[in-house]
Design a protein around this motif. Sequence first.
Motif, PDB file in Angstrom:
ATOM      1  N   LEU A 139       0.886  -1.377  -0.020  1.00 16.49           N
ATOM      2  CA  LEU A 139      -0.085   0.069  -0.052  1.00 16.49           C
ATOM      3  C   LEU A 139       0.757   1.185   0.011  1.00 16.49           C
ATOM      4  CD1 LEU A 139      -2.761  -1.091   2.532  1.00 16.49           C
ATOM      5  CD2 LEU A 139      -2.646  -1.246   0.073  1.00 16.49           C
ATOM      6  N   GLY A 140       2.146   1.197   0.407  1.00 16.85           N
ATOM      7  CA  GLY A 140       3.085   2.435   0.390  1.00 16.85           C
ATOM      8  C   GLY A 140       4.411   1.939   0.725  1.00 16.85           C
ATOM      9  N   SER A 141       5.411   3.000   0.606  1.00 13.29           N
ATOM     10  CA  SER A 141       6.551   2.376   0.974  1.00 13.29           C
ATOM     11  C   SER A 141       7.528   3.954   1.448  1.00 13.29           C
ATOM     12  CB  SER A 141       7.282   1.786  -0.244  1.00 13.29           C
ATOM     13  OG  SER A 141       7.296   2.541  -1.272  1.00 13.29           O
ATOM     14  N   ALA A 142       8.547   3.594   2.161  1.00 16.08           N
ATOM     15  CA  ALA A 142       9.342   4.505   2.400  1.00 16.08           C
ATOM     16  C   ALA A 142      10.521   4.722   1.156  1.00 16.08           C
ATOM     17  CB  ALA A 142      10.186   4.217   3.533  1.00 16.08           C
ATOM     18  N   ARG A 143      11.314   5.549   1.352  1.00 15.03           N
ATOM     19  CA  ARG A 143      12.321   5.833   0.307  1.00 15.03           C
ATOM     20  C   ARG A 143      13.421   4.782   0.327  1.00 15.03           C
ATOM     21  NH1 ARG A 143      12.858  10.406  -2.464  1.00 15.03           N
ATOM     22  NH2 ARG A 143      15.328  10.391  -2.595  1.00 15.03           N
ATOM     23  N   SER A 144      14.114   4.203  -0.685  1.00 14.80           N
ATOM     24  CA  SER A 144      14.843   3.517  -0.807  1.00 14.80           C
ATOM     25  C   SER A 144      16.390   3.856  -0.117  1.00 14.80           C
ATOM     26  CB  SER A 144      15.166   2.690  -1.933  1.00 14.80           C
ATOM     27  OG  SER A 144      14.569   2.284  -2.626  1.00 14.80           O
ATOM     28  N   THR A 145      16.846   3.012   0.676  1.00 17.27           N
ATOM     29  CA  THR A 145      18.347   3.679   1.197  1.00 17.27           C
ATOM     30  C   THR A 145      19.461   2.411   0.604  1.00 17.27           C
ATOM     31  OG1 THR A 145      17.789   2.132   3.386  1.00 17.27           O
ATOM     32  CG2 THR A 145      17.237   4.432   3.250  1.00 17.27           C
ATOM     33  N   VAL A 146      20.521   2.871   0.492  1.00 14.31           N
ATOM     34  CA  VAL A 146      21.491   2.177  -0.066  1.00 14.31           C
ATOM     35  C   VAL A 146      22.619   1.828   1.132  1.00 14.31           C
ATOM     36  CG1 VAL A 146      23.477   1.787  -2.112  1.00 14.31           C
ATOM     37  CG2 VAL A 146      21.261   2.856  -2.674  1.00 14.31           C
ATOM     38  N   HIS A 147      23.022   0.833   1.157  1.00 16.42           N
ATOM     39  CA  HIS A 147      24.140   0.509   2.276  1.00 16.42           C
ATOM     40  C   HIS A 147      25.164  -0.305   1.755  1.00 16.42           C
ATOM     41  CE1 HIS A 147      21.047   1.542   5.293  1.00 16.42           C
ATOM     42  NE2 HIS A 147      20.163   1.205   4.659  1.00 16.42           N
ATOM     43  N   ASN A 148      26.207   0.038   1.885  1.00 19.34           N
ATOM     44  CA  ASN A 148      27.306  -0.882   1.617  1.00 19.34           C
ATOM     45  C   ASN A 148      27.941  -1.474   2.910  1.00 19.34           C
ATOM     46  OD1 ASN A 148      27.664  -0.300  -0.822  1.00 19.34           O
ATOM     47  ND2 ASN A 148      28.590   1.544  -0.653  1.00 19.34           N
ATOM     48  N   LEU A 149      27.594  -2.866   3.345  1.00 18.37           N
ATOM     49  CA  LEU A 149      27.852  -3.453   4.525  1.00 18.37           C
ATOM     50  C   LEU A 149      29.115  -4.449   4.290  1.00 18.37           C
ATOM     51  CD1 LEU A 149      24.095  -4.431   4.900  1.00 18.37           C
ATOM     52  CD2 LEU A 149      25.083  -2.122   5.684  1.00 18.37           C
ATOM     53  N   THR A 150      29.852  -4.317   5.373  1.00 23.03           N
ATOM     54  CA  THR A 150      31.093  -4.975   5.597  1.00 23.03           C
ATOM     55  C   THR A 150      31.034  -5.556   6.903  1.00 23.03           C
ATOM     56  OG1 THR A 150      32.649  -3.624   3.964  1.00 23.03           O
ATOM     57  CG2 THR A 150      33.719  -5.297   5.402  1.00 23.03           C
ATOM     58  N   SER A 151      30.965  -6.876   6.839  1.00 19.78           N
ATOM     59  CA  SER A 151      30.506  -7.504   8.404  1.00 19.78           C
ATOM     60  C   SER A 151      31.831  -8.672   8.481  1.00 19.78           C
ATOM     61  CB  SER A 151      29.294  -8.398   8.315  1.00 19.78           C
ATOM     62  OG  SER A 151      28.322  -7.439   8.068  1.00 19.78           O
ATOM     63  N   LEU A 152      32.237  -8.511   9.644  1.00 16.94           N
ATOM     64  CA  LEU A 152      33.305  -9.575  10.118  1.00 16.94           C
ATOM     65  C   LEU A 152      32.813 -10.461  11.083  1.00 16.94           C
ATOM     66  CD1 LEU A 152      36.201 -10.560   9.765  1.00 16.94           C
ATOM     67  CD2 LEU A 152      36.913  -8.702  11.514  1.00 16.94           C
ATOM     68  N   TYR A 153      32.971 -11.682  10.748  1.00 15.62           N
ATOM     69  CA  TYR A 153      32.354 -12.631  11.853  1.00 15.62           C
ATOM     70  C   TYR A 153      33.384 -13.486  12.793  1.00 15.62           C
ATOM     71  CZ  TYR A 153      27.897 -12.375   9.370  1.00 15.62           C
ATOM     72  OH  TYR A 153      26.705 -11.722   8.580  1.00 15.62           O
ATOM     73  N   TRP A 154      33.060 -13.366  14.002  1.00 12.51           N
ATOM     74  CA  TRP A 154      34.187 -14.169  15.000  1.00 12.51           C
ATOM     75  C   TRP A 154      33.622 -15.408  15.469  1.00 12.51           C
ATOM     76  CZ3 TRP A 154      38.724 -10.916  16.818  1.00 12.51           C
ATOM     77  CH2 TRP A 154      38.631  -9.883  16.136  1.00 12.51           C
ATOM     78  N   ASP A 155      34.520 -16.157  15.710  1.00 11.89           N
ATOM     79  CA  ASP A 155      34.099 -17.536  16.560  1.00 11.89           C
ATOM     80  C   ASP A 155      35.617 -18.132  16.980  1.00 11.89           C
ATOM     81  OD1 ASP A 155      32.841 -19.699  17.375  1.00 11.89           O
ATOM     82  OD2 ASP A 155      31.553 -19.866  15.581  1.00 11.89           O
ATOM     83  N   THR A 156      35.459 -19.343  17.833  1.00 11.96           N
ATOM     84  CA  THR A 156      36.525 -19.802  18.112  1.00 11.96           C
ATOM     85  C   THR A 156      37.296 -20.597  16.965  1.00 11.96           C
ATOM     86  OG1 THR A 156      35.468 -21.927  18.634  1.00 11.96           O
ATOM     87  CG2 THR A 156      35.633 -20.101  20.453  1.00 11.96           C
ATOM     88  N   GLN A 157      38.526 -21.163  16.945  1.00 13.51           N
ATOM     89  CA  GLN A 157      39.067 -21.951  15.958  1.00 13.51           C
ATOM     90  C   GLN A 157      38.273 -23.004  15.501  1.00 13.51           C
ATOM     91  OE1 GLN A 157      41.338 -20.993  14.175  1.00 13.51           O
ATOM     92  NE2 GLN A 157      43.116 -19.992  15.094  1.00 13.51           N
ATOM     93  N   ASN A 158      37.579 -23.608  16.468  1.00 13.95           N
ATOM     94  CA  ASN A 158      36.885 -24.825  16.274  1.00 13.95           C
ATOM     95  C   ASN A 158      35.430 -24.677  15.827  1.00 13.95           C
ATOM     96  OD1 ASN A 158      36.170 -24.492  18.673  1.00 13.95           O
ATOM     97  ND2 ASN A 158      36.363 -26.619  19.480  1.00 13.95           N
ATOM     98  N   HIS A 159      34.923 -23.308  15.900  1.00 13.41           N
ATOM     99  CA  HIS A 159      33.361 -22.865  15.382  1.00 13.41           C
ATOM    100  C   HIS A 159      32.552 -23.060  16.684  1.00 13.41           C
ATOM    101  CE1 HIS A 159      35.013 -23.263  10.922  1.00 13.41           C
ATOM    102  NE2 HIS A 159      35.741 -22.127  11.669  1.00 13.41           N
ATOM    103  N   ALA A 160      32.983 -23.086  17.678  1.00 16.93           N
ATOM    104  CA  ALA A 160      32.176 -23.446  18.864  1.00 16.93           C
ATOM    105  C   ALA A 160      30.695 -22.608  18.732  1.00 16.93           C
ATOM    106  CB  ALA A 160      32.796 -23.364  20.249  1.00 16.93           C
TER     107      ALA A 160
END
Length: 572
Positions: free
Chosen positions: A56-77
Amino acid sequence: MSSARKNPTSKTSKSSARQEAPREAPREIELKLVVDPPTLARIRKAGALSRLPMVLGSARSTVHNLTSLYWDTQNHALARAGMALRVRRDGGRVVQALKAADSLGRSGGLVANRAEDEAMRPAADAFAPPDLSLVADEQLRARAAAAIGNDDLVPIFESAISRVARVLRSSGNGSFEAALDLGEVRLPPSEDGTPGLRTPICEIELEHISGPVETLFDVARALADKYPIKVGTVSKVERGFTLAARRSGLDHPRKGPSVKAGRSPVEPGMTTHTAYGALLAHCARQMAANQSAILIDQNSSGIHQMRVAMRRLRSVHAAFKPVRPPSGTTEVIEQVKRMFRPLGTARDLDIFCTETMPTLQKEAAGVGPSLVPLAAAAQELRREAWARAIRIVDDRTFTHMLLELGHLSATVSTPDDGSATSPAATKKDASLAQFAVSRLDRRYRQVLTQARDLEAMDDEARHDLRKRLKSLRYEAAFFAPLWPRNQVKAFVKPLKRLQDEFGAINDAATAASVARLAADRIGGDRAHEAAGFVGGWYAARADLAFRQVVEIWPFFEELPRFWQTDPHIDPN
């Protein structure tokens, strides 16, 4: 590679964490759609989402350049515990997020429903390690700390995404965000400078904000009418950890291209309607998750697990017949039946070509007619069957079927108060445990009645008994979480052994049938002689398997039925 202790904190962050009242992390509810880059560009250029009839309606589009760094233990706990910890840069903003799936490790439906605890960080901390003290949800923070233990946190992978996002209002007084994502997930270079593995990302995420969750499926169905889209089930996090596991040689929670059903989503405290909706969604997810195994990997296990999901769906439909809504899954089930047969042909030919013939050629070397022409004809039939299977799964009808299941599951699971995030209805209907007892008693009686004169059974009666045992096992699996696991296992393990023997009987019949098809393709007496040899060889195996069934059966009848014991206490 830099690393950090599990709970790096500053005095300021500790103080602010103490002053904040404990809270529960909000839920992230989203539906993922996979597209190719040209289709994503067309959708964006046409403003297709804002033009849909339910918008029925919308806000204006926004543009994002997202850089995400994912952290975990060495064995992916954290990943093994169903959690993900990231630090994201979005322009000048830096946001830390801890996401978590169901603490019991159950996979959901087509809509991802995760806890997501976000906290702003100073821009200067964009590359600093995560700080668990910023996680406001105490239970979530404790769960992450327990998973990490005394290990160090290290950066595992990075995602770089160009996102065009827009919030849209929908009919039904609701709203959702549509995010068009294009980019990649990548590993850092190795120590010798070799570029890290990477995988492309091209998808649309529809994230629920307010109103009915089923609106997400309405939007997806409208898009699927005009554009080639697929329902996605693999998150960016899963893609990243799959890459990391490949490089490090670690076992990843999801092994191989195909996806098994996993544990039933049914929980004590659910109503029969919410259990029905959860199981519909669970079956739909397994089907969606095996699309790539068929379309991209062309892996035989993908077809097998797709058919398992379809059988489970049909069993859900039958099991909940007394309580399911008057209009619902019947049309979808008919679609599934039409897809099931050609997928079954491909599966039968897979087994014949990769198991039956190699085994027979080895065991019967120098005995009987040559099987080489028969094997070659079967391979030709297999290629044709796979082409049909790929067309079925790649067709928009398949996508619509999945989305219809998602819509139905969201509709029947919506509580009476209209809340989109509540896990169960607030108004109780008939006790789910009582319903389960009634269903399992009925299935068990059908099995015993069918097996009344076991040793005198003909092939058709054996086949019927096999199907009844399969139905009993599926329904036992559906309702298993309502009872202690050890009691369920004590019944299901011998039941599975019986099924395995009946499976060997069925495999023998299939081997004979496929051999005749291959002989018909070749033509001539020699081909049919070879087919007869295959059928006779496996008929002997079928007789041996049925003797095992007769021997095992009395022990099966004496097994304690777990559903005749007290179920788990309803937490509500």
